[in-house]
Motif scaffolding. Sequence first.
Motif, short mmCIF file in Angstrom:
data_model
loop_
_atom_site.label_atom_id
_atom_site.label_comp_id
_atom_site.label_asym_id
_atom_site.label_seq_id
_atom_site.Cartn_x
_atom_site.Cartn_y
_atom_site.Cartn_z
N CYS A 221 0.84 -1.19 0.00
CA CYS A 221 0.00 0.00 0.00
C CYS A 221 0.88 1.24 0.00
O CYS A 221 2.11 1.14 0.04
CB CYS A 221 -0.94 0.01 1.21
N VAL A 222 0.26 2.42 -0.03
CA VAL A 222 1.03 3.65 -0.16
C VAL A 222 1.89 3.93 1.07
O VAL A 222 2.81 4.75 1.01
CB VAL A 222 0.10 4.86 -0.41
N ILE A 223 1.62 3.26 2.18
CA ILE A 223 2.43 3.47 3.37
C ILE A 223 3.87 3.03 3.13
O ILE A 223 4.82 3.64 3.64
CB ILE A 223 1.83 2.72 4.58
N ASP A 224 4.06 1.96 2.35
CA ASP A 224 5.43 1.48 2.09
C ASP A 224 5.99 2.02 0.77
O ASP A 224 7.01 1.51 0.27
CB ASP A 224 5.49 -0.06 2.11
N ALA A 225 5.35 3.02 0.19
CA ALA A 225 5.81 3.56 -1.09
C ALA A 225 7.20 4.17 -0.98
O ALA A 225 7.52 4.86 -0.02
CB ALA A 225 4.83 4.61 -1.59
N GLN A 226 8.03 3.86 -1.99
CA GLN A 226 9.38 4.41 -2.07
C GLN A 226 9.63 4.90 -3.49
O GLN A 226 9.18 4.28 -4.45
CB GLN A 226 10.42 3.35 -1.70
N PRO A 227 10.33 6.02 -3.65
CA PRO A 227 10.60 6.52 -4.99
C PRO A 227 11.77 5.79 -5.65
O PRO A 227 12.78 5.48 -5.00
CB PRO A 227 10.95 7.99 -4.75
N ALA A 228 11.62 5.50 -6.92
CA ALA A 228 12.71 4.95 -7.73
C ALA A 228 12.95 5.92 -8.87
O ALA A 228 12.02 6.51 -9.42
CB ALA A 228 12.32 3.58 -8.28
N SER A 229 14.23 6.11 -9.26
CA SER A 229 14.51 7.06 -10.33
C SER A 229 15.75 6.64 -11.10
O SER A 229 16.64 5.97 -10.57
CB SER A 229 14.71 8.47 -9.76
N VAL A 230 15.77 7.04 -12.36
CA VAL A 230 16.92 6.80 -13.22
C VAL A 230 17.30 8.11 -13.90
O VAL A 230 16.42 8.92 -14.23
CB VAL A 230 16.62 5.72 -14.29
N PRO A 231 18.60 8.37 -14.10
CA PRO A 231 19.02 9.61 -14.78
C PRO A 231 18.73 9.55 -16.27
O PRO A 231 18.95 8.53 -16.92
CB PRO A 231 20.52 9.66 -14.49
N VAL A 232 18.21 10.66 -16.79
CA VAL A 232 17.89 10.77 -18.20
C VAL A 232 18.54 12.04 -18.75
O VAL A 232 18.39 13.12 -18.17
CB VAL A 232 16.36 10.84 -18.43
N GLN A 233 19.28 11.91 -19.84
CA GLN A 233 19.97 13.04 -20.45
C GLN A 233 19.00 13.82 -21.34
O GLN A 233 18.62 13.37 -22.42
CB GLN A 233 21.16 12.55 -21.28
N ILE A 234 18.57 14.99 -20.86
CA ILE A 234 17.69 15.86 -21.63
C ILE A 234 18.30 17.26 -21.61
O ILE A 234 18.23 17.97 -20.60
CB ILE A 234 16.25 15.90 -21.06
N SER A 235 18.90 17.64 -22.71
CA SER A 235 19.57 18.94 -22.76
C SER A 235 18.58 20.08 -22.53
O SER A 235 17.55 20.18 -23.21
CB SER A 235 20.26 19.11 -24.12
N GLY A 236 18.91 20.92 -21.53
CA GLY A 236 18.05 22.07 -21.21
C GLY A 236 16.64 21.69 -20.83
O GLY A 236 15.68 22.39 -21.17
N TRP A 237 16.49 20.61 -20.08
CA TRP A 237 15.15 20.10 -19.79
C TRP A 237 14.31 21.06 -18.95
O TRP A 237 13.09 21.11 -19.07
CB TRP A 237 15.24 18.74 -19.10
N LYS A 238 14.96 21.87 -18.11
CA LYS A 238 14.22 22.78 -17.24
C LYS A 238 13.51 23.87 -18.04
O LYS A 238 12.55 24.47 -17.54
CB LYS A 238 15.16 23.40 -16.21
#
Length: 280
Positions: A221-238
């Motif tokens: 359930c959402v109580i045990d939720a953890q974030p997972a992430s991977v780096p993505v190369q996006i030039s000037g993404w902001k």
Amino acid sequence: MSEQVSHSDDAASSRAGSLGARWLGAGLAALLAIATLVLAATGQLILYISPETVWFAVAAAIVTLIGVVWSCALPLGAEQDHGHDHGAAPAAHDDHGHGHARAPRRSARRVVGIALAATGGVIATAVAAGALLLPPAALSVDMAMQRAPVGNVLFAGADSVALGANTDTSTFGVGGWASVFATGARPEKYDGTTVTLTGFLTPDGSATDQAHLTRMVITHCVIDAQPASVPVQISGWKGQYAVGDWVQVKGTVRTSADGKLSVVPATVSKISQPKDPYEH
């Protein structure tokens, strides 16, 4: 005359207490059961629990409603009836034989007990009503960023990805690739692998050409939720996207000179939040 008034007050107080006890028990249970069934019927219960456990939650809600109906069929106050008469309580006496010495103390305790019960009842009612009336929402981007420091690609989930010589990565989501990026002993093995991943964008420190594609991963359930992430190369993404934007990335896993993995996208498409925003 005063004894009749006192008896009437006691009866009214007893009825109010029975009504309050029934609401705190059967009433709130029914409210939460109805909220569960409504969320399940609209497909939104997966915002709170894993899809594999939806059937159990629905079954429990139905059983709860059956119990509530049975409870309401009983006479008011029957839930607290032990089936026998305890008899009249002996009068409290002080050292001088007076029977009302402890009455003020008992009265004060009763007032405190009623106040605490009323406060708890109001809080419980607000929580149950909120579950039924407020629109369900996925865990926020801010929560994902708080639970994992920026730059951390490994999530602290209960499950870990088994990596072997013949590991099939075609079914990996963000969570699977986050484990690969963090624990893969031979990063060159994954260089050139094509991926299609969906998640929301979070920043990667001061890097302007790299973002993190993030997804919340839940086990039960959402109580045990953890974030997972991977780096993505996006030039000037902001300049193109905002933090929290949902995107679908199609690209290739590449290894840098220092042996770190990242995703080099061929296309980045902005999308709406998926119906099920979590990975499991």
